[in-house]
Design a protein around this motif. Structure first.
Motif, PDB file in Angstrom:
ATOM      1  N   PRO A 126       0.911  -1.754  -0.306  1.00 14.62           N
ATOM      2  CA  PRO A 126      -0.136   0.341   0.004  1.00 14.62           C
ATOM      3  C   PRO A 126       0.145   1.160   0.348  1.00 14.62           C
ATOM      4  CG  PRO A 126      -1.001  -1.918   1.261  1.00 14.62           C
ATOM      5  CD  PRO A 126       0.338  -2.429   0.905  1.00 14.62           C
ATOM      6  N   PHE A 127       0.609   1.849  -0.751  1.00 11.57           N
ATOM      7  CA  PHE A 127       1.220   3.290  -0.490  1.00 11.57           C
ATOM      8  C   PHE A 127       2.745   3.654  -1.369  1.00 11.57           C
ATOM      9  CE2 PHE A 127      -1.805   3.895   2.799  1.00 11.57           C
ATOM     10  CZ  PHE A 127      -2.170   5.310   2.656  1.00 11.57           C
ATOM     11  N   ARG A 128       3.019   2.262  -2.040  1.00  8.08           N
ATOM     12  CA  ARG A 128       3.900   1.794  -2.585  1.00  8.08           C
ATOM     13  C   ARG A 128       3.820   1.924  -3.995  1.00  8.08           C
ATOM     14  NH1 ARG A 128       9.744  -0.074  -0.838  1.00  8.08           N
ATOM     15  NH2 ARG A 128      11.038   0.869  -2.461  1.00  8.08           N
ATOM     16  N   SER A 129       3.656   0.433  -4.044  1.00  2.16           N
ATOM     17  CA  SER A 129       3.666  -0.566  -5.200  1.00  2.16           C
ATOM     18  C   SER A 129       2.779  -1.069  -5.527  1.00  2.16           C
ATOM     19  CB  SER A 129       4.852  -1.706  -5.403  1.00  2.16           C
ATOM     20  OG  SER A 129       4.534  -2.403  -4.319  1.00  2.16           O
ATOM     21  N   GLU A 130       1.718  -0.670  -5.098  1.00  2.00           N
ATOM     22  CA  GLU A 130      -0.688  -0.976  -4.976  1.00  2.00           C
ATOM     23  C   GLU A 130      -0.835   0.043  -6.424  1.00  2.00           C
ATOM     24  OE1 GLU A 130      -3.391  -2.642  -2.202  1.00  2.00           O
ATOM     25  OE2 GLU A 130      -3.353  -0.534  -2.212  1.00  2.00           O
ATOM     26  N   VAL A 131      -1.474  -1.278  -7.339  1.00  2.00           N
ATOM     27  CA  VAL A 131      -1.939  -0.671  -8.443  1.00  2.00           C
ATOM     28  C   VAL A 131      -3.185  -0.556  -8.146  1.00  2.00           C
ATOM     29  CG1 VAL A 131      -0.318  -0.659 -10.078  1.00  2.00           C
ATOM     30  CG2 VAL A 131      -1.361  -2.620 -10.332  1.00  2.00           C
ATOM     31  N   THR A 132      -4.441  -0.035  -9.305  1.00  2.00           N
ATOM     32  CA  THR A 132      -5.017   0.310  -9.135  1.00  2.00           C
ATOM     33  C   THR A 132      -6.807  -0.674  -9.344  1.00  2.00           C
ATOM     34  OG1 THR A 132      -5.503   2.222 -10.383  1.00  2.00           O
ATOM     35  CG2 THR A 132      -7.511   1.639  -9.794  1.00  2.00           C
ATOM     36  N   SER A 133      -6.100  -1.878  -9.822  1.00  2.00           N
ATOM     37  CA  SER A 133      -6.770  -3.563 -10.240  1.00  2.00           C
ATOM     38  C   SER A 133      -6.884  -3.966  -8.585  1.00  2.00           C
ATOM     39  CB  SER A 133      -6.185  -3.862 -11.449  1.00  2.00           C
ATOM     40  OG  SER A 133      -5.654  -3.578 -12.195  1.00  2.00           O
ATOM     41  N   VAL A 134      -5.198  -3.516  -8.082  1.00  2.00           N
ATOM     42  CA  VAL A 134      -5.385  -4.381  -6.993  1.00  2.00           C
ATOM     43  C   VAL A 134      -6.511  -3.806  -5.509  1.00  2.00           C
ATOM     44  CG1 VAL A 134      -3.484  -4.909  -4.652  1.00  2.00           C
ATOM     45  CG2 VAL A 134      -2.959  -4.892  -7.199  1.00  2.00           C
ATOM     46  N   ARG A 135      -6.602  -2.539  -6.107  1.00  2.00           N
ATOM     47  CA  ARG A 135      -7.683  -2.357  -5.375  1.00  2.00           C
ATOM     48  C   ARG A 135      -8.794  -2.564  -4.966  1.00  2.00           C
ATOM     49  NH1 ARG A 135      -7.141  -0.764  -0.663  1.00  2.00           N
ATOM     50  NH2 ARG A 135      -8.596   0.464  -0.912  1.00  2.00           N
ATOM     51  N   ILE A 136      -9.366  -2.561  -6.733  1.00  2.88           N
ATOM     52  CA  ILE A 136     -10.958  -3.208  -6.879  1.00  2.88           C
ATOM     53  C   ILE A 136     -10.562  -4.848  -6.602  1.00  2.88           C
ATOM     54  CG2 ILE A 136     -11.783  -3.608  -9.031  1.00  2.88           C
ATOM     55  CD1 ILE A 136     -10.458  -1.893 -10.909  1.00  2.88           C
ATOM     56  N   LEU A 137      -9.775  -5.889  -6.738  1.00  2.24           N
ATOM     57  CA  LEU A 137      -9.369  -6.771  -6.351  1.00  2.24           C
ATOM     58  C   LEU A 137     -10.161  -7.104  -4.687  1.00  2.24           C
ATOM     59  CD1 LEU A 137      -9.692  -9.627  -6.840  1.00  2.24           C
ATOM     60  CD2 LEU A 137      -7.296  -9.974  -6.722  1.00  2.24           C
ATOM     61  N   ALA A 138      -9.324  -6.272  -3.549  1.00  5.14           N
ATOM     62  CA  ALA A 138      -9.054  -6.222  -2.707  1.00  5.14           C
ATOM     63  C   ALA A 138     -10.919  -5.489  -2.059  1.00  5.14           C
ATOM     64  CB  ALA A 138      -8.267  -4.572  -1.971  1.00  5.14           C
ATOM     65  N   ALA A 139     -11.468  -4.600  -2.949  1.00 10.85           N
ATOM     66  CA  ALA A 139     -12.818  -4.310  -2.573  1.00 10.85           C
ATOM     67  C   ALA A 139     -14.141  -5.363  -3.152  1.00 10.85           C
ATOM     68  CB  ALA A 139     -13.377  -2.891  -3.659  1.00 10.85           C
ATOM     69  N   ILE A 140     -13.214  -6.269  -3.638  1.00  8.41           N
ATOM     70  CA  ILE A 140     -14.501  -6.908  -4.444  1.00  8.41           C
ATOM     71  C   ILE A 140     -14.537  -8.287  -3.164  1.00  8.41           C
ATOM     72  CG2 ILE A 140     -15.374  -8.781  -6.291  1.00  8.41           C
ATOM     73  CD1 ILE A 140     -13.964  -7.390  -8.009  1.00  8.41           C
ATOM     74  N   GLU A 141     -13.074  -8.668  -2.804  1.00  6.49           N
ATOM     75  CA  GLU A 141     -12.776  -9.115  -1.854  1.00  6.49           C
ATOM     76  C   GLU A 141     -13.800  -9.145  -0.475  1.00  6.49           C
ATOM     77  OE1 GLU A 141      -8.590 -10.849  -1.894  1.00  6.49           O
ATOM     78  OE2 GLU A 141      -9.015 -11.900  -3.670  1.00  6.49           O
ATOM     79  N   ASN A 142     -13.393  -7.973   0.095  1.00  7.20           N
ATOM     80  CA  ASN A 142     -14.257  -7.366   0.985  1.00  7.20           C
ATOM     81  C   ASN A 142     -15.691  -7.423   0.946  1.00  7.20           C
ATOM     82  OD1 ASN A 142     -12.202  -7.050   2.079  1.00  7.20           O
ATOM     83  ND2 ASN A 142     -11.382  -5.378   2.070  1.00  7.20           N
ATOM     84  N   ASP A 143     -16.334  -8.154  -0.220  1.00  7.84           N
ATOM     85  CA  ASP A 143     -17.577  -7.905  -0.629  1.00  7.84           C
ATOM     86  C   ASP A 143     -18.369  -5.970  -0.374  1.00  7.84           C
ATOM     87  OD1 ASP A 143     -19.822  -9.454  -1.560  1.00  7.84           O
ATOM     88  OD2 ASP A 143     -20.152  -9.954   0.664  1.00  7.84           O
ATOM     89  N   ASN A 144     -17.084  -5.378  -0.731  1.00  3.78           N
ATOM     90  CA  ASN A 144     -17.363  -3.755  -1.176  1.00  3.78           C
ATOM     91  C   ASN A 144     -17.967  -3.323  -2.704  1.00  3.78           C
ATOM     92  OD1 ASN A 144     -18.052  -1.098  -0.984  1.00  3.78           O
ATOM     93  ND2 ASN A 144     -16.401  -1.019   0.507  1.00  3.78           N
TER      94      ASN A 144
END
Lengths: 279, 264
Positions: free
Chosen positions: A228-246
């Motif tokens: 996070p804040f260093r090497s995380e890209v947008t698709s990874v954030r989308i995937l994280a939101a999907i996995e959190n059911d958000n």
């Protein structure tokens, strides 16, 4: 890549006789459009609709989340930098492929297409083995912000090369010789004669390369470490939101990605048309 | 100057592509063929490879039939909205694989998708199951056949088809005996590229599959899982199998293209 443009340029001569739909082709059109809608259009509409359901406030709060905003910034900046590199290097590569001749040139053609066909997760794995922690080169790019740049560079390599190369092949060297015989230096000839003819193709390749980079995921999983804040890209954030059911937040970020790709494609299409009209 | 450019280009491609890719081979065979054999004998990996092959083949068949059909419709017919359809068909190439997965889950998700619950009550599960994996794979590789076939159809013109029709050939006869043989190579390139792209799909499949060992884990997902579980050798061995297929695919297209270029 843009095969249709390439061929249209090469063989504009024959006019294809088209006709209105017969009954068979009418049914065919219906069936294919239903499948296309079920597979592509309805799902993409669902993304936009889910994002819209949260309202403008929901959309904004999803993408202005500090960690997400950092990821978007990294993704867009890296994609932009990679596109600039591809414009320069990609044009150079196609120049060498078309105008230069040396043993082993065919092998280069093959190497350029590898990123097209290589599975992205394998791309990530091979980049880790050369630029990761036990790098034989001593370069430790993995898990840094530069890993994103490197992965984008790998997966977008063929786009500019493959759009520029066919146009360059059609270009008549005699015009360049004429310019040179009138006293133009090699640089002037390239800038004033060759480059204007290539700009539409370069723009098309650049658009593809930017759109591809902005959405890239597979090649980064093993390489970037998703810090996070260093090497995380947008698709990874989308995937994280999907996995959190958000889902609404995932859809909001996804919609932003779709809009960015769309904007770049439209922008470069405008550039392309403007140059074509002037030429 | 030419010489400098040549060296720069060769060095760039070597460092970015050739060297890293060659490392897959050396890492896989660091201890002989042990790693490959271990993968091929592992029942979970066998089922992962089988799932990948099934999804890729089915997606390729769908995209080939769809692609040839759409190409014919686009080139040979006039209908309202043709330009829009043509632009939309390229869309899958610019959509992030994760967004593809999300989009399919939002529509076909069993719990609260748009169509998922009704499909599931009819006994048809899409997400977290093979149909979802096939759809995700078909989505990402959708335009590849069309991009190969459309320009060739344009170049071909309709004279031969009209001649056949005027001699009394039916629409189907004209297609099988005149049109298809002329676009044969374009279809072959499209199929090979679609197959290569389909075998390697990762992000979209990760979202829709649920990644269940032995049932919905594909080969690409297994590469990630093995690598993250410190089984580097296993990861390299599967990667080697996948990379061989994709390099072979490029090689096939490359050889066919240069043969075709020589004939012209």
């Amino acid at each position: 890549m843009s095969v249709s443009e390439d061929v249209a340029r090469r063989a504009p001569a024959r006019r294809t006789a088209t006709h209105d739909l017969t009954r068979t082709s009418g049914i065919g059109l219906g069936v294919t459009m239903i499948w296309f809608s079920l597979l592509v259009l309805v799902p993409l509409a669902a993304v936009v609709a889910t994002a819209a359901a949260g309202g403008l406030g929901g959309f904004w709060s999803a993408i202005s989340n500090e960690q997400t905003a950092a990821a978007i910034k990294l993704t867009v900046l890296s994609a932009f930098a990679v596109t600039v590199v591809n414009i320069v290097v990609g044009t150079t590569i196609s120049w060498v492929l078309v105008r230069d001749g040396f043993p082993g040139k065919k092998l280069l053609e093959l190497v350029i297409d590898i990123p097209f066909a290589l599975p992205t997760i394998v791309a990530g794995l091979v980049l880790v083995s050369l630029y990761g922690n036990d790098s034989p080169l001593g370069l430790h790019v993995a898990n840094t912000e530069y890993s994103v740049f490197l992965a984008f560079l790998f997966v977008t390599l063929p786009f500019v090369v493959r759009t520029v190369q066919p146009v360059l092949e059609q270009l008549d060297p005699e015009i360049e010789e004429a310019a040179a015989s009138l006293g133009a230096s090699r640089l002037t000839t390239f800038r004033r004669v060759v480059l204007p003819a290539l700009v539409p193709a370069i723009a098309a390749g650049a658009a593809l390369s930017f759109a591809r980079a902005v959405g890239e995921y597979g090649s980064l999983v093993l390489l970037s470490g998703n810090l996070p804040f260093r090497s995380e890209v947008t698709s990874v954030r989308i995937l994280a939101a999907i996995e959190n059911d958000n889902r609404s937040s995932a859809a909001a970020i996804a919609t932003l990605l779709l809009l960015i790709s769309l904007a770049v494609i439209v922008l470069l299409d405008v550039v392309q048309r403007r140059v074509a009209r002037r030429g | 100057m030419t010489y400098v450019l040549r060296v720069v280009v060769v060095a760039y491609l070597f460092l970015l592509v050739a060297w890293p890719v060659s490392l897959v081979v050396t890492h896989t065979f660091a201890h002989g063929d042990e790693a490959i054999r271990a993968i091929l004998e592992d029942p979970d990996m066998q089922s992962a490879l089988r799932l990948t092959a099934i999804a890729a083949v089915v997606a390729t068949v769908i995209n080939t039939v769809f692609g040839v059909g759409v190409s014919l419709l686009l080139v040979r017919n006039e209908f309202p909205g043709k330009r829009v359809v043509s632009a939309l068909l390229d869309l899958p190439l610019s959509v992030s694989p994760i967004v593809v997965g999300l989009a399919l889950v939002l529509v076909y998700g069993g719990r609260n998708g748009w169509l998922g619950p009704s499909l599931e009550s009819a006994g048809f599960q899409v997400i977290f199951s093979t149909p979802g994996i096939i759809m995700a794979t078909a989505f990402v590789s959708l335009p590849l056949v069309i991009r190969e076939v459309v320009p060739v159809l344009h170049e071909l013109g309709t004279e031969q088809e009209q001649a056949a029709a005027s001699l009394g050939a039916s629409g189907a006869q004209t297609f099988w005996r005149i049109t298809l043989p002329s676009i044969k190579w374009a279809v072959v390139y499209g199929v090979v590229l679609t197959l290569a792209r389909s075998l390697g799909e990762f992000g979209a499949v990760k979202v829709v599959s649920g990644n269940v060992l032995g049932s919905t884990r594909t080969a690409t997902l297994a590469v990630e899982e093995k690598y993250l579980n410190f089984d580097q050798e296993g990861a390299y061995a599967i990667a080697f199998l996948l990379a061989s297929v994709s390099v072979l695919a490029i090689l096939v297209v490359f050889v066919l293209r240069s043969r075709e270029a020589r004939h012209h």
